[in-house]
Write an enzyme that holds these catalytic residues in place. Structure first.
Site, PDB file in Angstrom:
ATOM      1  N   GLY A  11       0.837  -1.202   0.000  1.00 26.31           N
ATOM      2  CA  GLY A  11       0.000   0.000   0.000  1.00 26.31           C
ATOM      3  C   GLY A  11       0.873   1.252   0.000  1.00 26.31           C
ATOM      4  O   GLY A  11       2.086   1.179   0.192  1.00 26.31           O
ATOM      5  N   GLN A  12       0.246   2.405  -0.191  1.00 26.15           N
ATOM      6  CA  GLN A  12       1.003   3.674  -0.217  1.00 26.15           C
ATOM      7  C   GLN A  12       1.817   3.848   1.053  1.00 26.15           C
ATOM      8  O   GLN A  12       3.017   4.100   1.030  1.00 26.15           O
ATOM      9  CB  GLN A  12       0.038   4.860  -0.269  1.00 26.15           C
ATOM     10  CG  GLN A  12      -0.692   5.100  -1.527  1.00 26.15           C
ATOM     11  CD  GLN A  12      -1.269   6.510  -1.518  1.00 26.15           C
ATOM     12  OE1 GLN A  12      -0.705   7.414  -2.108  1.00 26.15           O
ATOM     13  NE2 GLN A  12      -2.392   6.687  -0.849  1.00 26.15           N
ATOM     14  N   PHE A  37      -7.245  -9.995   5.444  1.00 25.19           N
ATOM     15  CA  PHE A  37      -8.024  -9.410   6.530  1.00 25.19           C
ATOM     16  C   PHE A  37      -9.480  -9.879   6.539  1.00 25.19           C
ATOM     17  O   PHE A  37     -10.216  -9.538   7.456  1.00 25.19           O
ATOM     18  CB  PHE A  37      -7.948  -7.872   6.454  1.00 25.19           C
ATOM     19  CG  PHE A  37      -6.746  -7.308   7.176  1.00 25.19           C
ATOM     20  CD1 PHE A  37      -5.500  -7.892   7.054  1.00 25.19           C
ATOM     21  CD2 PHE A  37      -6.878  -6.188   7.999  1.00 25.19           C
ATOM     22  CE1 PHE A  37      -4.396  -7.391   7.728  1.00 25.19           C
ATOM     23  CE2 PHE A  37      -5.777  -5.676   8.681  1.00 25.19           C
ATOM     24  CZ  PHE A  37      -4.539  -6.276   8.548  1.00 25.19           C
ATOM     25  N   ALA A  60      -6.156  -1.513   4.872  1.00 25.20           N
ATOM     26  CA  ALA A  60      -7.536  -1.051   4.985  1.00 25.20           C
ATOM     27  C   ALA A  60      -8.240  -1.266   3.660  1.00 25.20           C
ATOM     28  O   ALA A  60      -7.596  -1.363   2.612  1.00 25.20           O
ATOM     29  CB  ALA A  60      -7.574   0.437   5.338  1.00 25.20           C
ATOM     30  N   THR A 101      -8.947   7.951   9.438  1.00 20.53           N
ATOM     31  CA  THR A 101      -9.202   8.906   8.357  1.00 20.53           C
ATOM     32  C   THR A 101     -10.036  10.115   8.797  1.00 20.53           C
ATOM     33  O   THR A 101     -10.885  10.000   9.698  1.00 20.53           O
ATOM     34  CB  THR A 101      -9.946   8.177   7.210  1.00 20.53           C
ATOM     35  OG1 THR A 101     -10.394   9.139   6.268  1.00 20.53           O
ATOM     36  CG2 THR A 101     -11.146   7.394   7.715  1.00 20.53           C
ATOM     37  N   ASP A 102      -9.793  11.233   8.125  1.00 26.21           N
ATOM     38  CA  ASP A 102     -10.618  12.433   8.304  1.00 26.21           C
ATOM     39  C   ASP A 102     -12.067  12.169   7.881  1.00 26.21           C
ATOM     40  O   ASP A 102     -12.964  12.927   8.243  1.00 26.21           O
ATOM     41  CB  ASP A 102     -10.045  13.601   7.479  1.00 26.21           C
ATOM     42  CG  ASP A 102      -9.887  13.252   6.005  1.00 26.21           C
ATOM     43  OD1 ASP A 102      -9.537  12.100   5.699  1.00 26.21           O
ATOM     44  OD2 ASP A 102     -10.132  14.133   5.155  1.00 26.21           O
ATOM     45  N   TYR A 125     -17.231   3.881   3.910  1.00 25.01           N
ATOM     46  CA  TYR A 125     -15.803   3.803   4.248  1.00 25.01           C
ATOM     47  C   TYR A 125     -15.558   4.471   5.602  1.00 25.01           C
ATOM     48  O   TYR A 125     -14.929   3.880   6.497  1.00 25.01           O
ATOM     49  CB  TYR A 125     -14.981   4.468   3.134  1.00 25.01           C
ATOM     50  CG  TYR A 125     -13.543   4.772   3.501  1.00 25.01           C
ATOM     51  CD1 TYR A 125     -12.602   3.755   3.617  1.00 25.01           C
ATOM     52  CD2 TYR A 125     -13.130   6.089   3.737  1.00 25.01           C
ATOM     53  CE1 TYR A 125     -11.279   4.035   3.956  1.00 25.01           C
ATOM     54  CE2 TYR A 125     -11.817   6.383   4.071  1.00 25.01           C
ATOM     55  CZ  TYR A 125     -10.900   5.358   4.185  1.00 25.01           C
ATOM     56  OH  TYR A 125      -9.597   5.643   4.527  1.00 25.01           O
ATOM     57  N   LYS A 129     -14.361   2.658   9.057  1.00 28.13           N
ATOM     58  CA  LYS A 129     -13.086   3.038   9.688  1.00 28.13           C
ATOM     59  C   LYS A 129     -13.335   3.489  11.129  1.00 28.13           C
ATOM     60  O   LYS A 129     -12.561   3.167  12.037  1.00 28.13           O
ATOM     61  CB  LYS A 129     -12.408   4.164   8.900  1.00 28.13           C
ATOM     62  CG  LYS A 129     -11.830   3.752   7.561  1.00 28.13           C
ATOM     63  CD  LYS A 129     -10.627   2.833   7.660  1.00 28.13           C
ATOM     64  CE  LYS A 129      -9.415   3.495   8.265  1.00 28.13           C
ATOM     65  NZ  LYS A 129      -8.257   2.579   8.337  1.00 28.13           N
ATOM     66  N   TRP A 150      -5.982  12.720   3.180  1.00 25.47           N
ATOM     67  CA  TRP A 150      -5.471  12.908   1.808  1.00 25.47           C
ATOM     68  C   TRP A 150      -4.024  12.399   1.680  1.00 25.47           C
ATOM     69  O   TRP A 150      -3.102  13.145   1.344  1.00 25.47           O
ATOM     70  CB  TRP A 150      -5.563  14.383   1.412  1.00 25.47           C
ATOM     71  CG  TRP A 150      -6.956  14.891   1.178  1.00 25.47           C
ATOM     72  CD1 TRP A 150      -8.125  14.232   1.417  1.00 25.47           C
ATOM     73  CD2 TRP A 150      -7.324  16.182   0.649  1.00 25.47           C
ATOM     74  NE1 TRP A 150      -9.190  15.036   1.079  1.00 25.47           N
ATOM     75  CE2 TRP A 150      -8.725  16.223   0.605  1.00 25.47           C
ATOM     76  CE3 TRP A 150      -6.605  17.298   0.224  1.00 25.47           C
ATOM     77  CZ2 TRP A 150      -9.424  17.350   0.151  1.00 25.47           C
ATOM     78  CZ3 TRP A 150      -7.304  18.415  -0.228  1.00 25.47           C
ATOM     79  CH2 TRP A 150      -8.693  18.431  -0.270  1.00 25.47           C
TER      80      TRP A 150
HETATM   81  N1  NAP Z   1      -5.290   7.220   1.021  1.00 30.69           N
HETATM   82  C1  NAP Z   1      -5.837   8.217   1.700  1.00 30.69           C
HETATM   83  O1  NAP Z   1      -6.107   9.297   1.147  1.00 30.69           O
HETATM   84  C2  NAP Z   1      -6.109   8.074   3.167  1.00 30.69           C
HETATM   85  C3  NAP Z   1      -6.670   9.170   3.849  1.00 30.69           C
HETATM   86  C4  NAP Z   1      -6.909   9.057   5.221  1.00 30.69           C
HETATM   87  C5  NAP Z   1      -6.609   7.887   5.888  1.00 30.69           C
HETATM   88  N2  NAP Z   1      -6.085   6.842   5.201  1.00 30.69           N
HETATM   89  C6  NAP Z   1      -5.786   5.608   5.940  1.00 30.69           C
HETATM   90  O2  NAP Z   1      -4.380   5.414   5.920  1.00 30.69           O
HETATM   91  C7  NAP Z   1      -4.081   4.017   5.918  1.00 30.69           C
HETATM   92  C8  NAP Z   1      -3.169   3.687   4.758  1.00 30.69           C
HETATM   93  O3  NAP Z   1      -3.816   4.036   3.544  1.00 30.69           O
HETATM   94  P1  NAP Z   1      -3.108   3.912   2.132  1.00 30.69           P
HETATM   95  O4  NAP Z   1      -3.331   5.188   1.417  1.00 30.69           O
HETATM   96  O5  NAP Z   1      -1.733   3.361   2.294  1.00 30.69           O
HETATM   97  O6  NAP Z   1      -4.058   2.816   1.473  1.00 30.69           O
HETATM   98  P2  NAP Z   1      -3.775   1.826   0.241  1.00 30.69           P
HETATM   99  O7  NAP Z   1      -2.630   2.318  -0.579  1.00 30.69           O
HETATM  100  O8  NAP Z   1      -5.089   1.602  -0.413  1.00 30.69           O
HETATM  101  O9  NAP Z   1      -3.293   0.508   0.971  1.00 30.69           O
HETATM  102  C9  NAP Z   1      -4.189  -0.339   1.629  1.00 30.69           C
HETATM  103  C10 NAP Z   1      -3.533  -1.676   1.757  1.00 30.69           C
HETATM  104  O10 NAP Z   1      -4.434  -2.579   2.407  1.00 30.69           O
HETATM  105  C11 NAP Z   1      -4.360  -3.813   1.719  1.00 30.69           C
HETATM  106  N3  NAP Z   1      -5.566  -4.618   1.826  1.00 30.69           N
HETATM  107  C12 NAP Z   1      -6.769  -4.392   1.261  1.00 30.69           C
HETATM  108  N4  NAP Z   1      -7.592  -5.412   1.493  1.00 30.69           N
HETATM  109  C13 NAP Z   1      -6.891  -6.323   2.234  1.00 30.69           C
HETATM  110  C14 NAP Z   1      -7.190  -7.602   2.770  1.00 30.69           C
HETATM  111  N5  NAP Z   1      -8.387  -8.192   2.600  1.00 30.69           N
HETATM  112  N6  NAP Z   1      -6.235  -8.233   3.473  1.00 30.69           N
HETATM  113  C15 NAP Z   1      -5.004  -7.695   3.657  1.00 30.69           C
HETATM  114  N7  NAP Z   1      -4.668  -6.493   3.149  1.00 30.69           N
HETATM  115  C16 NAP Z   1      -5.602  -5.817   2.448  1.00 30.69           C
HETATM  116  C17 NAP Z   1      -4.164  -3.404   0.271  1.00 30.69           C
HETATM  117  O11 NAP Z   1      -3.715  -4.472  -0.520  1.00 30.69           O
HETATM  118  P3  NAP Z   1      -4.133  -4.509  -2.084  1.00 30.69           P
HETATM  119  O12 NAP Z   1      -3.574  -3.267  -2.701  1.00 30.69           O
HETATM  120  O13 NAP Z   1      -3.502  -5.756  -2.570  1.00 30.69           O
HETATM  121  O14 NAP Z   1      -5.622  -4.518  -2.116  1.00 30.69           O
HETATM  122  C18 NAP Z   1      -3.127  -2.312   0.428  1.00 30.69           C
HETATM  123  O15 NAP Z   1      -1.829  -2.843   0.544  1.00 30.69           O
HETATM  124  C19 NAP Z   1      -5.443   3.306   5.883  1.00 30.69           C
HETATM  125  O16 NAP Z   1      -5.829   2.996   7.193  1.00 30.69           O
HETATM  126  C20 NAP Z   1      -6.400   4.353   5.328  1.00 30.69           C
HETATM  127  O17 NAP Z   1      -7.721   4.144   5.770  1.00 30.69           O
HETATM  128  C21 NAP Z   1      -5.805   6.909   3.859  1.00 30.69           C
END
Ligand code: NAP
Length: 293
Positions: A11-12, A37, A60, A101-102, A125, A129, A150
């Site tokens: 993930g990011q 998960f 997530a 998340t916000d 979502y 969360k 973001w």
């Molecule tokens: N992105 C945003 O803008 C944002 C904003 C606020 C908060 N957040 C929070 O920050 C955290 C990190 O977000 P991120 O941007 O890094 O998200 P991301 O790039 O979408 O990464 C999410 C990761 O979770 C994995 N995942 C999804 N389904 C799964 C499952 N069933 N079992 C195991 N792993 C699974 C995904 O794997 P796959 O790619 O293989 O599906 C991916 O590696 C999260 O808690 C998110 O809610 C993100």
């Protein structure tokens, strides 16, 4: 060396955490299908076997619009799995760092949110969360919830890389200017996570246990998506590839999507700064540090 168990390594945020956590111990980084998960029992069994010194969970279900039609899956990953992990971590006295998340807020406050403000998510979502956050708090262990907004990185698929791509494909770009928040560099968020752990010393469970709870941790200041896009294009190291001539302000209502978003979801990061002496830089400084990667 102590073992740090990290989920969602692709993930990011997970990708960046692999690098920032590396100096702190042996990072055992996984992603699905190796860990799934939707099958939390299997993950908890592995935690029991491995007994890591720390558990870091950036995994997530993050597909905000798709979640409206995949509610069950979103709750399974964002609530049920988190609940199982948090309980296992508390049972085994393992510090647990989780991300939120916000989008747990409705965006109607009119000023930056603090951690004691009431949550009122507008979409599936955000609701799923929030339930995950409550599960971490209920588990009663050393659970730290870093609530961010973001999140971006230079990996494909996020807002920043999309803007850079649009600028190479479109002469006129329209970006919404009525959604306002704090863009957060995944790398800087990963660095804050590692710096918190580095401060935890020899007994991280007790140290973090005293500080358990929700902390806002987002890029400082705020901007609209339009302002964010403009800053991305200004900082683009390959401006000569851009064909975009005009960037126009648009309204969210012009781009109907299944999930309603909070309009102004800026997070106040003071609690993190007071507790840990850490603060992410202003969003535009964070962007400048990240975009050249
Ligand atoms: N992105 C945003 O803008 C944002 C904003 C606020 C908060 N957040 C929070 O920050 C955290 C990190 O977000 P991120 O941007 O890094 O998200 P991301 O790039 O979408 O990464 C999410 C990761 O979770 C994995 N995942 C999804 N389904 C799964 C499952 N069933 N079992 C195991 N792993 C699974 C995904 O794997 P796959 O790619 O293989 O599906 C991916 O590696 C999260 O808690 C998110 O809610 C993100």
């Amino acid at each position: 060396m102590k073992k740090i168990l990290l989920f969602a390594k692709h993930g990011q945020l997970g990708h960046e955490l692999q690098r920032t956590l590396a100096p702190l111990g042996e990072v055992i980084a996984m992603d699905h299908p190796e860990v799934d998960f939707t099958n939390p029992d299997q993950i908890c069994e592995r935690i029991h076997e491995m007994k890591p010194a720390c558990l870091i969970n950036p995994a997530a279900y993050t597909a905000v619009d798709k979640a409206e039609s995949e509610q069950e899956l979103a709750y399974m990953i964002n609530r049920d799995a988190v609940d199982a992990l948090a309980k296992t971590a508390a049972e085994l006295r393992i510090p647990f760092i989780h991300y939120s998340t916000d989008y747990v807020y409705d965006g109607r406050k009119g000023s930056p949110y603090v951690e004691t403000d009431a949550a009122n998510p507008l979409n599936v979502y955000g609701k799923s969360k929030l339930e995950g956050d409550l599960a971490v708090l209920d588990a009663g262990g050393a659970g730290l919830i870093l609530r961010t907004s973001w999140v971006y990185s230079m990996r494909q698929g996020g807002f920043v890389t999309k803007v850079l791509q649009w600028a190479r494909e479109q002469e006129v770009m329209r970006v919404v200017d009525d959604q306002v928040s704090g863009p957060t560099s995944a790398r800087l968020l990963a660095e804050v996570t590692a710096l918190i752990l580095a401060k935890a010393g020899d007994d991280p469970y007790s140290w973090l246990g005293e500080k358990a709870g929700v902390y806002h941790c987002a890029g400082g200041g705020s901007c609209s998506r339009y302002e964010w896009a403009k800053a991305v294009l200004d900082l683009d190291p390959h401006k000569e590839e851009q064909i975009v001539r005009v960037i126009e302000r648009a309204k969210s209502s012009e781009f109907p999507v299944p999930a309603e978003r909070p309009m102004i979801s800026v997070l106040n990061n003071d609690k993190l700064a007071h507790t840990f002496g850490l603060r992410l830089p202003p969003w535009d400084a964070g962007l400048a540090l990240t975009i050249g990667d």
